[in-house]
Design a protein around this motif. Structure first.
Motif, short mmCIF file in Angstrom:
data_model
loop_
_atom_site.label_atom_id
_atom_site.label_comp_id
_atom_site.label_asym_id
_atom_site.label_seq_id
_atom_site.Cartn_x
_atom_site.Cartn_y
_atom_site.Cartn_z
N GLY A 1 0.83 -1.20 0.00
CA GLY A 1 0.00 0.00 0.00
C GLY A 1 0.86 1.25 0.00
N THR A 2 0.23 2.36 0.32
CA THR A 2 0.94 3.63 0.43
C THR A 2 0.74 4.20 1.83
N LEU A 3 1.70 5.01 2.27
CA LEU A 3 1.58 5.72 3.54
C LEU A 3 1.57 7.21 3.23
N GLU A 4 0.51 7.89 3.68
CA GLU A 4 0.32 9.30 3.34
C GLU A 4 -0.13 10.06 4.58
N GLU A 5 0.05 11.38 4.55
CA GLU A 5 -0.39 12.21 5.68
C GLU A 5 -1.14 13.43 5.16
N VAL A 6 -2.01 13.96 6.01
CA VAL A 6 -2.78 15.15 5.66
C VAL A 6 -2.90 16.03 6.90
N LYS A 7 -2.87 17.31 6.71
CA LYS A 7 -3.03 18.26 7.81
C LYS A 7 -4.50 18.63 7.93
N ILE A 8 -5.06 18.47 9.12
CA ILE A 8 -6.47 18.78 9.39
C ILE A 8 -6.52 19.95 10.37
N THR A 9 -7.28 20.98 10.03
CA THR A 9 -7.40 22.17 10.88
C THR A 9 -8.83 22.28 11.38
N VAL A 10 -8.97 22.52 12.67
CA VAL A 10 -10.28 22.65 13.31
C VAL A 10 -10.35 24.02 13.98
N GLY A 11 -11.44 24.75 13.71
CA GLY A 11 -11.61 26.07 14.29
C GLY A 11 -11.34 27.17 13.29
N SER A 12 -11.39 28.40 13.76
CA SER A 12 -11.17 29.55 12.88
C SER A 12 -10.38 30.62 13.63
N GLY A 13 -9.73 31.48 12.87
CA GLY A 13 -8.98 32.57 13.48
C GLY A 13 -7.68 32.10 14.11
N ARG B 1 -6.73 25.10 15.57
CA ARG B 1 -5.65 24.15 15.88
C ARG B 1 -5.63 23.05 14.82
N ALA B 2 -4.43 22.55 14.55
CA ALA B 2 -4.25 21.57 13.49
C ALA B 2 -3.57 20.32 14.04
N PHE B 3 -3.79 19.21 13.37
CA PHE B 3 -3.08 17.97 13.66
C PHE B 3 -2.85 17.22 12.36
N MET B 4 -1.83 16.37 12.36
CA MET B 4 -1.51 15.55 11.20
C MET B 4 -2.15 14.18 11.36
N MET B 5 -2.82 13.73 10.31
CA MET B 5 -3.36 12.38 10.30
C MET B 5 -2.59 11.56 9.27
N VAL B 6 -2.09 10.42 9.68
CA VAL B 6 -1.36 9.51 8.80
C VAL B 6 -2.28 8.35 8.44
N THR B 7 -2.30 8.01 7.16
CA THR B 7 -3.16 6.91 6.72
C THR B 7 -2.38 5.94 5.85
N ALA C 1 -5.93 4.64 9.71
CA ALA C 1 -5.62 6.06 9.88
C ALA C 1 -5.32 6.33 11.35
N SER C 2 -4.42 7.25 11.61
CA SER C 2 -3.97 7.48 12.98
C SER C 2 -3.64 8.94 13.19
N PHE C 3 -4.01 9.47 14.37
CA PHE C 3 -3.56 10.80 14.74
C PHE C 3 -3.44 10.90 16.25
N TYR C 4 -2.63 11.87 16.69
CA TYR C 4 -2.36 12.09 18.10
C TYR C 4 -3.31 13.16 18.61
N ALA C 5 -4.29 12.74 19.42
CA ALA C 5 -5.34 13.66 19.86
C ALA C 5 -4.79 14.86 20.62
N SER C 6 -3.69 14.67 21.33
CA SER C 6 -3.13 15.77 22.12
C SER C 6 -2.45 16.83 21.26
#
Length: 428
Positions: A101-113, A117-123, A197-202
């Motif tokens: 398979g492939t290993l990829e990551e994406v930056k997810i941003t929650v909120g505005s202004g 806050r953002a976190f990286m999710m690896v899938t 898929a995996s991300f670090y909640a903290s």
């Protein structure tokens, strides 16, 4: 005689450190100090009684009222309307696991202004001819530790340089909390027909009593979360947004998975985001699958005093009168129905109170049955049915994630997400 004494003295500081760490960690988890009772008939039935079938009808006033009660008493508001955005997938390894398979990551941003806050999710995407099911895991370590040999992006936007699990602290953590407290056995999920898929909640909301409320208050949404558990549940939903938009993922076969505090947030996410088609809540304990009225194990009051940021400030009002709390966790499990859920437990994990969790599952089973699905099928705490709507898993050992747990997780997820199983659960 002298040589053994010298050997012992040379290693005494290390032995003392190991003992101190074990005692500190066991104070949090009651590891190996007792066995959970398997007797449930002599315990009180969960209260209040379930209002069936009203609370299982999507969008009914009774269902929405019960969700609101959980928000008012324990979790604070679901941050409805909180902006979620994500970028393009970045390729990390095009031939992951020897080309499987492939290993990829994406930056997810929650909120505005400025407070967003953002976190990286690896899938890890398996090579497949069509859309595949996926399980999203919240982890206790950053993605650099979950995938220690990959050039991922850390929370500072830099390429990973080392793992949180290196050295003696990491070794000690895995000895106590299991081989997979950080590492992800992705090949096992591929074998089960799943993307992982995996991300670090903290990275999203820090697990610290002072910083968590400040971060949540600054998110800039129309409604901000007031508990870390609800914020982490919403981050599951944000991850679903990103995967739901990817044509490689079957949007009706998205599961969520968490251990301990993240098992709590996984259950909550399945209630407030009905796109979720399966849940693995491993050793979720109090404010998760264990009854708030229970007086064994960690207890809700002790948890809320030690980790006040996990729950909404209003929860503190009930800690001295738990027998009067207006909601309990069998109702949360009933709100999850008919979404399949695996409740993982360890016989020595008395801190998480498997006994009251089983009784909550017994009571919530009626919610599955009233919707025409199978609920809890086992007759005792030692049985396991991965195909059931409420799949109960109890193994020897303590508060940890070990190979036997992965066996249970993957067979459950395969039963409910692979093939035709998912279409009857997810709501789009």
């Amino acid at each position: 005689m002298i040589r053994p004494i010298l050997w012992f003295l040379a290693r005494l500081p290390l032995l003392v450190l190991i003992l101190v760490m074990a005692l500190v960690m066991s104070s949090c988890t009651m590891l190996g100090m007792n066995y959970a009772s398997l007797e449930t008939d002599n315990k009180p039935a969960p209260a209040p009684a379930l209002d069936l079938p009203a609370i299982t009808e999507e969008g009914s006033p009774e269902r929405e009222a019960l969700k609101q009660k959980f928000e008012d008493v324990l979790y604070g508001p679901w941050p409805a309307g909180m902006p979620v955005s994500f970028g393009d997938w970045q390729m990390i390894d095009p031939d992951y696991l020897d080309g499987r398979g492939t290993l990829e990551e994406v930056k997810i941003t929650v909120g505005s202004g400025e407070g967003a806050r953002a976190f990286m999710m690896v899938t890890a995407f398996p090579r497949a001819s069509g859309p595949v099911p996926v399980v999203i895991s919240q982890t206790f370590a950053d993605t650099c530790s979950v995938f220690p040999d990959e050039p991922l992006t850390n929370a500072d936007g830099e390429i990973c340089d080392g793992s949180m699990m290196e050295g003696f602290p990491g070794w000690a953590a895995t000895q106590i909390f299991g081989r997979y407290i950080a590492l992800a056995p992705v090949e096992r999920y591929f074998d089960a027909g799943l993307a992982y898929a995996s991300f670090y909640a903290s990275d999203f909301i820090p697990d610290r009593k002072k910083e968590a409320p400040e971060a949540m208050a600054a998110l800039g949404g129309p409604v901000n979360p007031t508990s870390a558990l609800m914020a982490w549940a919403y981050s599951f939903s944000a991850a679903v947004d990103a995967l739901d938009a990817d044509p490689r993922i079957d949007p009706r076969a998205i599961g969520v998975m968490g251990h301990s505090r993240h098992g709590k947030s996984a259950l909550m996410a399945a209630v407030w985001d009905r796109r979720i088609a399966a849940v693995v809540a491993h050793q979720s304990g109090f404010a998760g699958a264990s009854l708030s009225r229970s007086h064994t194990g960690e207890r809700l009051d002790r948890m809320a005093k030690a980790y006040p940021h996990w729950l909404a400030p209003e929860a503190q009002d009930w800690l001295d009168r738990l027998d009067e709390i207006p909601v309990d966790q069998h109702e949360l499990l009933a709100l999850v129905a008919p979404t399949p859920v695996l409740l993982g437990n360890g016989r020595r994990d008395v801190w998480s109170d498997p006994n009251s969790s089983f009784r909550a599952a017994e009571a919530a089973s009626a919610a599955y049955e009233v919707t025409g699905h199978t609920g809890l099928t086992v007759s005792g705490m030692g049985d396991f049915d991965p195909a059931a709507g409420i799949s109960w898993w109890l193994r020897p050992g303590g508060h940890s994630v070990v190979p036997e747990d992965i066996d249970a997780f993957t067979v459950f997820l395969h039963a409910h997400l692979v093939g035709e199983g998912s279409s009857q659960y997810a709501v789009h």
